[in-house]
Design an enzyme around this catalytic site. Sequence first.
Site, PDB file in Angstrom:
ATOM      1  N   GLU A  62       9.788  -2.530   4.153  1.00 48.54           N
ATOM      2  CA  GLU A  62       8.939  -2.286   5.326  1.00 48.54           C
ATOM      3  C   GLU A  62       7.735  -3.220   5.319  1.00 48.54           C
ATOM      4  O   GLU A  62       7.333  -3.742   6.367  1.00 48.54           O
ATOM      5  CB  GLU A  62       8.471  -0.833   5.377  1.00 48.54           C
ATOM      6  CG  GLU A  62       7.761  -0.536   6.692  1.00 48.54           C
ATOM      7  CD  GLU A  62       6.831   0.663   6.639  1.00 48.54           C
ATOM      8  OE1 GLU A  62       6.538   1.223   7.711  1.00 48.54           O
ATOM      9  OE2 GLU A  62       6.367   1.026   5.542  1.00 48.54           O
ATOM     10  N   TRP A  85      11.571   4.472  10.305  1.00 52.38           N
ATOM     11  CA  TRP A  85      11.062   4.377  11.672  1.00 52.38           C
ATOM     12  C   TRP A  85      12.029   4.933  12.716  1.00 52.38           C
ATOM     13  O   TRP A  85      11.768   4.842  13.917  1.00 52.38           O
ATOM     14  CB  TRP A  85      10.720   2.916  12.001  1.00 52.38           C
ATOM     15  CG  TRP A  85       9.392   2.501  11.468  1.00 52.38           C
ATOM     16  CD1 TRP A  85       9.129   1.754  10.349  1.00 52.38           C
ATOM     17  CD2 TRP A  85       8.118   2.830  12.020  1.00 52.38           C
ATOM     18  NE1 TRP A  85       7.780   1.598  10.168  1.00 52.38           N
ATOM     19  CE2 TRP A  85       7.132   2.251  11.188  1.00 52.38           C
ATOM     20  CE3 TRP A  85       7.709   3.562  13.143  1.00 52.38           C
ATOM     21  CZ2 TRP A  85       5.765   2.369  11.443  1.00 52.38           C
ATOM     22  CZ3 TRP A  85       6.349   3.678  13.393  1.00 52.38           C
ATOM     23  CH2 TRP A  85       5.393   3.095  12.546  1.00 52.38           C
ATOM     24  N   TYR A  99       2.086  -2.524  14.761  1.00 48.81           N
ATOM     25  CA  TYR A  99       2.349  -3.090  13.438  1.00 48.81           C
ATOM     26  C   TYR A  99       2.704  -4.582  13.506  1.00 48.81           C
ATOM     27  O   TYR A  99       1.868  -5.393  13.877  1.00 48.81           O
ATOM     28  CB  TYR A  99       3.401  -2.265  12.701  1.00 48.81           C
ATOM     29  CG  TYR A  99       2.847  -0.949  12.194  1.00 48.81           C
ATOM     30  CD1 TYR A  99       2.148  -0.870  10.992  1.00 48.81           C
ATOM     31  CD2 TYR A  99       2.994   0.223  12.931  1.00 48.81           C
ATOM     32  CE1 TYR A  99       1.617   0.333  10.540  1.00 48.81           C
ATOM     33  CE2 TYR A  99       2.463   1.436  12.487  1.00 48.81           C
ATOM     34  CZ  TYR A  99       1.782   1.476  11.288  1.00 48.81           C
ATOM     35  OH  TYR A  99       1.256   2.659  10.842  1.00 48.81           O
ATOM     36  N   CYS A 143      -1.301   3.824  11.159  1.00 46.44           N
ATOM     37  CA  CYS A 143      -2.002   4.682  10.183  1.00 46.44           C
ATOM     38  C   CYS A 143      -2.812   3.820   9.222  1.00 46.44           C
ATOM     39  O   CYS A 143      -4.026   3.961   9.123  1.00 46.44           O
ATOM     40  CB  CYS A 143      -1.001   5.547   9.440  1.00 46.44           C
ATOM     41  SG  CYS A 143      -0.151   6.748  10.490  1.00 46.44           S
ATOM     42  N   ARG A 163      -6.353   5.592   8.653  1.00 41.34           N
ATOM     43  CA  ARG A 163      -6.984   6.620   9.495  1.00 41.34           C
ATOM     44  C   ARG A 163      -6.435   8.002   9.189  1.00 41.34           C
ATOM     45  O   ARG A 163      -7.144   9.005   9.264  1.00 41.34           O
ATOM     46  CB  ARG A 163      -6.780   6.301  10.975  1.00 41.34           C
ATOM     47  CG  ARG A 163      -5.333   6.366  11.421  1.00 41.34           C
ATOM     48  CD  ARG A 163      -5.160   6.340  12.926  1.00 41.34           C
ATOM     49  NE  ARG A 163      -3.747   6.363  13.271  1.00 41.34           N
ATOM     50  CZ  ARG A 163      -3.013   7.466  13.377  1.00 41.34           C
ATOM     51  NH1 ARG A 163      -3.559   8.652  13.170  1.00 41.34           N
ATOM     52  NH2 ARG A 163      -1.729   7.390  13.688  1.00 41.34           N
ATOM     53  N   ASP A 166      -0.743  11.206   5.205  1.00 40.12           N
ATOM     54  CA  ASP A 166       0.158  12.287   4.814  1.00 40.12           C
ATOM     55  C   ASP A 166       0.279  12.233   3.291  1.00 40.12           C
ATOM     56  O   ASP A 166       0.966  11.369   2.743  1.00 40.12           O
ATOM     57  CB  ASP A 166       1.506  12.059   5.503  1.00 40.12           C
ATOM     58  CG  ASP A 166       2.596  13.026   5.071  1.00 40.12           C
ATOM     59  OD1 ASP A 166       2.407  13.749   4.074  1.00 40.12           O
ATOM     60  OD2 ASP A 166       3.657  13.045   5.725  1.00 40.12           O
TER      61      ASP A 166
END
Length: 263
Positions: A62, A85, A99, A143, A163, A166
């Site tokens: 990724e 994704w 991204y 994120c 930001r 998880d």
Amino acid sequence: MSLYDQQYLDIAARILEQGYFDQNRTGIPTYKLPHQIMQFDLSQEFPILTTKKVAFKTAVRELLWIFKEQSNDVRRLQEQNVHIWDEWMMEDGTIGTSYGWVVKKYHQVDHLIEQLKTNPQDRRMMLNLWQIPYLDTGALYPCCFLTMWDVTDGRLNCMLVQRSGDWGLGVPFNTTQYAVLVHLLAQVTGFQPGLFSHVINNAHIYENQVEGIRTQLGRRDQAFDAPKLWINPEITDFYQFTDRDIKLIGYQHLDKIKMEVAV
């Protein structure tokens, strides 16, 4: 015990003990704490969990998809058996203007490498994925959206700002990814990897992840030492890296802990 296990588990315990419990956009309530920070000296240790397995190859693929390929096409990840994704894939098979799309539009990696090579004391070196005109046309607001870079005494230092983190699933993945990015950029610009600081504005544990996190906390005494990161020393061009050029040596870990992704 790896330093990453220590810092990560300490924060996980604090989130469960002190976290604010409330709802959010996913519909699954969380325990959250603001402004959580982890810091590592990458010359001493590579940060990855050992108290559960982290899918290192998936994380690397990724990372390269975003910053090397600068792609938004989810199908290119699926071809590599990466499906993180899939839930956010739009009708055209992409994640829209998010991204890698943003990285490519503003030539951000090229600019950063040029700055590091020609003006390493510049205090304006960053990769910024938070481009307001394009947020709403992406599948998900980024994120991990900002990295700020510094060179001190021949060492490349990086601060990652996230930001939303998880804690059960995303944060271990992201820490490892961006630590790899520091090593890659250090190699192609002639520096040694230095400090890596990971700042999470909203660090949260979903209610349906609490059992899994408690299981992991119970494994603290079984943690292993950190593995070593190997990067192909022959690569001097960032765009020549593949996942075969990036490996962990001696990665010992406990079993995977299944947790659900909140979409």
